[in-house]
Design a protein around this motif. Structure first.
Motif, PDB file in Angstrom:
ATOM      1  N   HIS A 111     -48.589  35.286 -85.832  1.00  0.00           N
ATOM      2  CA  HIS A 111     -48.282  36.711 -85.950  1.00  0.00           C
ATOM      3  C   HIS A 111     -48.746  37.211 -87.321  1.00  0.00           C
ATOM      4  CE1 HIS A 111     -46.305  40.514 -85.864  1.00  0.00           C
ATOM      5  NE2 HIS A 111     -45.400  40.172 -86.758  1.00  0.00           N
ATOM      6  N   LEU A 133     -52.551  37.455 -87.458  1.00  0.00           N
ATOM      7  CA  LEU A 133     -53.077  38.633 -86.748  1.00  0.00           C
ATOM      8  C   LEU A 133     -52.979  39.873 -87.631  1.00  0.00           C
ATOM      9  CD1 LEU A 133     -52.243  39.664 -83.086  1.00  0.00           C
ATOM     10  CD2 LEU A 133     -52.296  41.334 -84.900  1.00  0.00           C
ATOM     11  N   ARG A 142     -51.783  39.902 -78.885  1.00  0.00           N
ATOM     12  CA  ARG A 142     -51.340  38.669 -79.548  1.00  0.00           C
ATOM     13  C   ARG A 142     -51.809  37.434 -78.794  1.00  0.00           C
ATOM     14  NH1 ARG A 142     -45.725  40.848 -80.367  1.00  0.00           N
ATOM     15  NH2 ARG A 142     -46.136  42.169 -82.141  1.00  0.00           N
ATOM     16  N   HIS A 175     -55.493  36.895 -79.587  1.00  0.00           N
ATOM     17  CA  HIS A 175     -55.662  36.433 -80.975  1.00  0.00           C
ATOM     18  C   HIS A 175     -55.156  34.997 -81.107  1.00  0.00           C
ATOM     19  CE1 HIS A 175     -54.608  35.903 -85.257  1.00  0.00           C
ATOM     20  NE2 HIS A 175     -55.670  36.664 -85.488  1.00  0.00           N
ATOM     21  N   ARG A 176     -54.042  34.724 -80.431  1.00  0.00           N
ATOM     22  CA  ARG A 176     -53.474  33.374 -80.508  1.00  0.00           C
ATOM     23  C   ARG A 176     -54.473  32.329 -80.014  1.00  0.00           C
ATOM     24  NH1 ARG A 176     -48.376  31.001 -76.952  1.00  0.00           N
ATOM     25  NH2 ARG A 176     -48.755  28.824 -77.530  1.00  0.00           N
TER      26      ARG A 176
END
Ligand code: GLA
Length: 660
Positions: free
Chosen positions: A290, A293, A430, A433-434
């Protein structure tokens, strides 16, 4: 101002990573201020933000001014060689303002007034509020513009309010007139032929207040745009005042991470320094991702070094359950931000309050004081930052992959009448991106209309509404030899949220090799869809491909059996579901490799993150058990002064900052 050369964060850092936090000395007696200075110096603090919530103290009655206490503090900070980021106090008007001028108070969607007694109780559309805000800003700029302690201006704090009041409605109508010119264009854009919503007079238009059933999505979308613009007007009005007084000093305002209410791309253009407040939950197994990001997004908005304006040294006090940071985590996450471009590592706040709503929120000096673990770890971090400052500040990092994000697309897609309320835009972002983060791939963010030259792979997690310019941009990227991968609910609507014929823009369908998009098949929260390679979540689609496209994964069993789940058409890929995390990582790693995008470092042990900034290689260990990382040649660690020939061992939450 014409010819004005914009100052940058570098004008404030002057080669030192800014280290410090919000300082609220008005909560403490004067003897504590001297104790604060002693502790700041011992910890290497070189920057504080003063005045964020000081309006009532500075202007105890309308038009009165009490600057004496702030004069003393500015002088004290100067003597201590601690720079001051001076805030305008306009996020929390004094009680007298709402009492004397009810038009300064915002109103919620049900028509209820938001009273004073908390904070952020200002109506962005109130001329009275704006007049008082401008006046106090003028006087702060006049009084402290030449003060040698002043390094930067911080306008307001976390602009985040909505307002459905009468004065907001009046400004909304002005904003709409400006956007559409006449009512015919507005009626057309909002599709008011539906449900008898046609407007015949501007006076009939209000903010989208509570209604019996689903509200007009065009009206709601424009209200979000309007809100972002009104808050931006508040910001630029104050910014222009301080800029006139001190054109050489940078101006910022702090974003909340991935906050829905601000078009942060647009806002960033108006800032000299982009800054953000970042509070990952220490218990969240994906807290580091998190953070990564938000850091990637903020760096991309800043197009260079940025400011971590606020983080917590320990627990926050606004979650249901608020956990402290285990030993070492604050240092690790702070250095992670530096790795991703932060030239300032700051906190809310310097000294933990004993009263008020945030007395259980941590600070750099906790209730345990100088002996407390929190302050002791802050001291260690201060020393670490001093060791790396000279080689870090001002340097940039490059990524081969750009993730596209657009607030307008988010706002448009987030409508009441959507097919699945399980689809949450930031959660989808998310997840994408993860997958890239876990594959060790460095990522920038970009707006869909930004220049994408130089990126090997452009990643589109979800762009529900997309402008024609953005579509041209995506096509140009692929035609120029770049790769593109997009997720479901991309290209569905135009900028007015009008569904494009065929349910997805025809040029995008052609690009991805989709002949027909027959139906969307959203999934329930706990439902999974099988494919021949992985299990999908959230969404699936009934697609038919063109002859040129290849099916990289197909749905298996149930209604969509045999239909494409992942399609590839040359360099363009389309993923019509959200694969479970491990499979998603594998898929995106494959797409990236195919596009020629390389991980930062090969062969990393699980939990270790590698980030390049300029010449430096940061290794960040997010786990607790020691791990050994093989290095590509000898490296010198700036933190320990050690040279490692071919490997380095990192302990619990260990970090190495390596120069080849
Ligand atoms: C935000 C605010 C601060 C403080 C912190 C608490 O970041 O800007 O004033 O309330 O949250 O986490």
């Amino acid at each position: 101002m014409p010819g004005h050369k914009r100052p940058t964060l570098g004008d404030a850092t002057r080669g030192r990573i800014l280290f410090g936090g919000d300082y609220n000395p008005e909560q403490w007696p004067e003897e504590t201020w001297h104790e604060d200075v002693r502790l700041m110096k011992a910890a290497g603090v070189n920057s504080v933000t003063l005045g964020v919530f000081s309006w009532a103290k500075l202007e105890p009655a309308p038009g009165a001014r009490e600057f004496g206490w702030l004069d003393t503090l500015m002088d004290l900070m100067h003597t201590a060689d601690v720079g001051v980021v001076l805030a305008t106090p306009t996020a929390s008007p004094p009680p007298w303002m709402g009492h004397l001028h009810p038009d300064t108070l915002p109103v919620d969607r049900d028509g209820r007034t938001e009273w004073w007694g908390g904070r952020q109780h200002f109506s962005h559309s109130s001329a009275t509020y704006r007049r008082y805000a401008a006046a106090i800003t003028e006087d702060l700029a006049a009084r402290y513009g030449d003060h040698p302690a002043l390094t930067m201006w911080h306008i307001n704090n976390e602009y985040c309010t909505y307002d459905w009041s009468e004065q907001a409605a009046a400004r909304f109508r002005d904003w709409l007139r400006e956007r559409y010119g006449d009512l015919a264009a507005l009626n057309e854009a909002w599709g008011t032929a539906f449900w008898s919503q046609g407007y015949g007079d501007w006076a009939e238009i209000h903010t989208p207040r509570h209604a019996h059933y689903m509200k007009n999505p065009g009206q709601v979308l424009d209200f979000k745009r309007f809100t972002s613009d009104m808050l931006l007007e508040c910001y630029t009005a104050e910014r222009d005042i301080v800029r006139r007084a001190t054109p050489h000093l940078p101006v910022t305002t702090n974003f909340m991470p991935l906050w829905v209410g601000q078009d942060a791309w647009r806002w960033a253009e108006e800032e000299d320094v982009v800054s953000v407040d970042l509070y990952p939950d220490p218990r969240d197994p994906l807290g580091a991702q998190h953070g990564a990001l938000v850091q990637d997004l903020t760096r991309s908005q800043a197009r260079g070094p940025w400011m971590l304006m606020e983080q917590a040294a320990g627990p926050v006090n606004w979650r249901g359950v608020n956990h402290p940071k285990p030993h070492g985590l604050n240092r690790l996450w702070s250095l992670q931000a530096v790795a991703r471009g932060a030239d300032a590592v700051c906190y809310f706040q310097w000294r933990q309050s004993r009263q008020g709503a945030e007395k259980f929120h941590s600070a750099m000096v906790s209730h345990a004081g100088e002996e407390g673990r929190t302050y002791q770890e802050i001291k260690r971090l201060g020393a670490d930052l001093a060791r790396i400052s000279a080689e870090v500040t001002g340097s940039h990092s490059a990524a081969e992959i750009a993730i596209l994000h657009d607030w307008h697309a988010w706002w448009a897609g987030d409508q009441e009448g959507r097919l699945s309320h399980e689809v949450d835009h930031p959660a989808v972002l998310r997840a994408w991106h993860r997958a890239l983060w876990e594959a060790g791939l460095a990522t920038d963010f970009a707006h869909p209309e930004h220049d994408l030259t130089g990126y090997k792979l452009v990643v589109v997690p979800q762009l529900y509404a997309v402008t024609d310019t953005a579509i041209d941009n995506l096509l140009a990227h692929v035609h120029a030899g770049g790769a593109l991968v997009a997720g479901f609910l991309t290209g569905v609507a135009d900028a007015d949220d009008r569904v494009r014929p065929g349910g997805m823009d025809a040029r995008l369908r052609e690009l991805f090799g989709i002949r027909t998009l027959h139906e969307w098949w959203p999934l329930d929260a706990d439902e999974r869809v099988e494919t021949d390679g992985f299990r999908g979540t959230l969404w699936s689609e009934e697609l038919e491909q063109t002859g040129d496209a290849t099916v990289e994964a197909a749905y298996k069993g149930a209604e969509l059996d045999g239909l494409p789940a992942v399609l590839r058409n040359g360099r363009a890929w389309y993923v019509s579901t959200l694969p479970e995390p491990d499979a998603f990582r594998t898929l995106l790693a494959r797409i990236a490799a195919d596009a020629g995008a390389r991980p930062v470092l090969d062969g990393l042990p699980p939990g270790v993150e590698a980030v390049r900034r300029g010449e430096l290689l940061f290794l960040l260990h997010h786990g607790r058990d020691p791990v050994t990382v093989r290095l590509p040649g000898a490296h010198h660690d700036l933190l320990t002064g050690t040279t490692f020939t071919d490997e380095v061992t990192l302990g619990r939450y260990g970090v190495a900052v390596l120069r080849p």
